[in-house]
Write a protein that holds these residues in place. Structure first.
Motif, PDB file in Angstrom:
ATOM      1  N   ARG A   1       5.928   3.557   5.827  1.00  0.00           N
ATOM      2  CA  ARG A   1       5.140   4.785   6.019  1.00  0.00           C
ATOM      3  C   ARG A   1       4.509   5.252   4.700  1.00  0.00           C
ATOM      4  O   ARG A   1       3.338   5.646   4.667  1.00  0.00           O
ATOM      5  CB  ARG A   1       6.028   5.886   6.606  1.00  0.00           C
ATOM      6  CG  ARG A   1       6.332   5.697   8.099  1.00  0.00           C
ATOM      7  CD  ARG A   1       7.101   6.861   8.662  1.00  0.00           C
ATOM      8  NE  ARG A   1       8.478   6.890   8.195  1.00  0.00           N
ATOM      9  CZ  ARG A   1       9.480   6.257   8.789  1.00  0.00           C
ATOM     10  NH1 ARG A   1       9.249   5.538   9.873  1.00  0.00           N
ATOM     11  NH2 ARG A   1      10.712   6.350   8.325  1.00  0.00           N
ATOM     12  N   ASP A   2       5.279   5.199   3.617  1.00  0.00           N
ATOM     13  CA  ASP A   2       4.761   5.656   2.318  1.00  0.00           C
ATOM     14  C   ASP A   2       3.615   4.783   1.830  1.00  0.00           C
ATOM     15  O   ASP A   2       2.622   5.287   1.290  1.00  0.00           O
ATOM     16  CB  ASP A   2       5.887   5.663   1.271  1.00  0.00           C
ATOM     17  CG  ASP A   2       6.910   6.758   1.514  1.00  0.00           C
ATOM     18  OD1 ASP A   2       6.629   7.659   2.327  1.00  0.00           O
ATOM     19  OD2 ASP A   2       8.000   6.704   0.906  1.00  0.00           O
ATOM     20  N   ASN A   3       3.746   3.468   2.000  1.00  0.00           N
ATOM     21  CA  ASN A   3       2.698   2.556   1.544  1.00  0.00           C
ATOM     22  C   ASN A   3       1.423   2.710   2.362  1.00  0.00           C
ATOM     23  O   ASN A   3       0.320   2.625   1.824  1.00  0.00           O
ATOM     24  CB  ASN A   3       3.195   1.112   1.577  1.00  0.00           C
ATOM     25  CG  ASN A   3       3.970   0.719   0.328  1.00  0.00           C
ATOM     26  OD1 ASN A   3       3.417   0.177  -0.614  1.00  0.00           O
ATOM     27  ND2 ASN A   3       5.265   1.016   0.326  1.00  0.00           N
ATOM     28  N   VAL A   4       1.590   2.942   3.664  1.00  0.00           N
ATOM     29  CA  VAL A   4       0.411   3.176   4.517  1.00  0.00           C
ATOM     30  C   VAL A   4      -0.255   4.491   4.118  1.00  0.00           C
ATOM     31  O   VAL A   4      -1.486   4.565   3.955  1.00  0.00           O
ATOM     32  CB  VAL A   4       0.810   3.185   6.004  1.00  0.00           C
ATOM     33  CG1 VAL A   4      -0.352   3.694   6.871  1.00  0.00           C
ATOM     34  CG2 VAL A   4       1.229   1.793   6.456  1.00  0.00           C
ATOM     35  N   LYS A   5       0.544   5.520   3.928  1.00  0.00           N
ATOM     36  CA  LYS A   5       0.018   6.839   3.564  1.00  0.00           C
ATOM     37  C   LYS A   5      -0.730   6.793   2.229  1.00  0.00           C
ATOM     38  O   LYS A   5      -1.799   7.391   2.073  1.00  0.00           O
ATOM     39  CB  LYS A   5       1.166   7.850   3.497  1.00  0.00           C
ATOM     40  CG  LYS A   5       0.731   9.251   3.084  1.00  0.00           C
ATOM     41  CD  LYS A   5       1.933  10.180   2.982  1.00  0.00           C
ATOM     42  CE  LYS A   5       1.507  11.573   2.509  1.00  0.00           C
ATOM     43  NZ  LYS A   5       2.671  12.484   2.378  1.00  0.00           N
TER      44      LYS A   5
ATOM     45  N   PRO B   1       5.047  -8.167  10.337  1.00  0.00           N
ATOM     46  CA  PRO B   1       5.884  -9.358  10.174  1.00  0.00           C
ATOM     47  C   PRO B   1       6.987  -9.168   9.138  1.00  0.00           C
ATOM     48  O   PRO B   1       6.878  -8.338   8.231  1.00  0.00           O
ATOM     49  CB  PRO B   1       4.888 -10.431   9.718  1.00  0.00           C
ATOM     50  CG  PRO B   1       3.742  -9.680   9.140  1.00  0.00           C
ATOM     51  CD  PRO B   1       3.661  -8.390   9.903  1.00  0.00           C
ATOM     52  N   ASP B   2       8.048  -9.945   9.320  1.00  0.00           N
ATOM     53  CA  ASP B   2       9.188  -9.858   8.406  1.00  0.00           C
ATOM     54  C   ASP B   2       8.771 -10.054   6.957  1.00  0.00           C
ATOM     55  O   ASP B   2       9.274  -9.386   6.051  1.00  0.00           O
ATOM     56  CB  ASP B   2      10.242 -10.918   8.769  1.00  0.00           C
ATOM     57  CG  ASP B   2      10.888 -10.656  10.124  1.00  0.00           C
ATOM     58  OD1 ASP B   2      10.721  -9.534  10.649  1.00  0.00           O
ATOM     59  OD2 ASP B   2      11.547 -11.573  10.647  1.00  0.00           O
ATOM     60  N   ALA B   3       7.854 -10.999   6.716  1.00  0.00           N
ATOM     61  CA  ALA B   3       7.428 -11.282   5.347  1.00  0.00           C
ATOM     62  C   ALA B   3       6.831 -10.058   4.683  1.00  0.00           C
ATOM     63  O   ALA B   3       7.019  -9.825   3.491  1.00  0.00           O
ATOM     64  CB  ALA B   3       6.419 -12.434   5.334  1.00  0.00           C
TER      65      ALA B   3
ATOM     66  N   LEU C   1       7.561  -5.399   0.839  1.00  0.00           N
ATOM     67  CA  LEU C   1       7.739  -3.979   0.540  1.00  0.00           C
ATOM     68  C   LEU C   1       9.064  -3.730  -0.165  1.00  0.00           C
ATOM     69  O   LEU C   1       9.137  -2.979  -1.147  1.00  0.00           O
ATOM     70  CB  LEU C   1       7.684  -3.166   1.839  1.00  0.00           C
ATOM     71  CG  LEU C   1       6.325  -3.051   2.530  1.00  0.00           C
ATOM     72  CD1 LEU C   1       6.490  -2.422   3.905  1.00  0.00           C
ATOM     73  CD2 LEU C   1       5.361  -2.225   1.692  1.00  0.00           C
ATOM     74  N   ILE C   2      10.130  -4.370   0.340  1.00  0.00           N
ATOM     75  CA  ILE C   2      11.460  -4.190  -0.256  1.00  0.00           C
ATOM     76  C   ILE C   2      11.490  -4.758  -1.667  1.00  0.00           C
ATOM     77  O   ILE C   2      11.988  -4.126  -2.605  1.00  0.00           O
ATOM     78  CB  ILE C   2      12.541  -4.846   0.632  1.00  0.00           C
ATOM     79  CG1 ILE C   2      12.642  -4.111   1.974  1.00  0.00           C
ATOM     80  CG2 ILE C   2      13.894  -4.841  -0.072  1.00  0.00           C
ATOM     81  CD1 ILE C   2      13.491  -4.823   3.013  1.00  0.00           C
TER      82      ILE C   2
END
Length: 253
Positions: free
Chosen positions: A43-47, A67-69, A74-75
């Protein structure tokens, strides 16, 4: 309580078991711990319209699952930002590493830090054994806690749950009852039930969790990092969790 080595933790528990409560209590008791939520990161990265966020938003708008990748990217990016891990070589690139078809086939992965300040609780990922295998290639989780509460106790807890919808305040007639039955403590407005807080819905959710979590827990059991704790309430589980956590990661461990 100070940690003596890095703790990289995942909490696994059925809906309603109090996983969020245990995470909050661990964060309060061990200040060197931080929380990493895959959902919050997304959510933060999209925002903020980061490069990763733009990719994720485009995927979601197309109606596809992220997707998992992409979640792993992000992690990884968050961990590198927090200095919880360092690159094994100077030209290491997070995106290209995670986008490879086989993570295990890649060269040296990034190195996780053993400094206690690099400790974290990872929430929201992995949810399947396949996701766990991908995570293993990047981040060596060293404790997976399986929180167990009898399903009948969870169903009883849900049956007693009432909410004040405008504020989000939650009450429970069994352990956190409102001062006046059916009324919010602050506003006096009527409390309501969540639309999905019916027994059949929860039985289905608990059954689905049991089916999907079993392979995940078996995966971590084979890795030797699974520890199970049982109790009928969060207050019953917390002391056991603190004791095990301190034994593994606190000063003198």
């Amino acid at each position: 309580m100070r940690l003596s080595k890095a703790a990289r933790i995942i909490l696994v528990g059925a809906p309603g078991v109090g996983k969020g409560t245990q995470a909050e209590r661990l964060l309060q008791r061990f200040p060197q711990l931080s929380a990493i939520s895959s959902g919050d990161l997304l959510r933060d990265n999209v925002k903020n319209q980061t490069p990763l966020g733009i990719k994720a938003e485009s995927t979601m708008r197309s109606g596809a699952l992220v997707p998992d990748a992409m979640i792993l990217r992000l992690i990884l990016h968050e961990l590198k930002t927090r200095a919880s891990m360092t690159a094994a070589r100077e030209d290491f690139d997070t995106d290209s590493f995670v986008e490879q078809p086989s993570l295990a086939a890649m060269g040296a992965p990034p190195q996780t830090s053993d400094d206690p300040s690099a400790s974290f609780i990872l929430d929201g990922f992995p949810r399947t054994a396949g996701q766990a295998s991908q995570l293993d290639a990047l981040i060596p989780i060293n404790l997976v806690v399986s929180l167990k509460t009898p399903f009948e106790v969870i169903l009883e807890r849900i049956a007693g749950r009432w909410v004040h919808a405008p504020s989000g305040r939650v009450y429970n007639t069994t352990f956190n009852a409102p001062k006046v039955a059916g009324k919010d403590d602050i506003t006096g407005e009527p409390l309501t039930k969540r639309s999905d807080d019916d027994e059949e819905t929860w039985k289905a959710r608990l059954k689905k969790f049991e089916e999907t979590s079993e392979p995940l827990l078996e995966h971590y059991d084979r890795k030797g990092v699974l520890w199970t704790v049982e109790g009928n309430s969060s207050d019953e589980i917390s002391p056991k969790l603190y004791e095990e956590f301190e034994k593994r990661f606190a000063t003198g461990a």
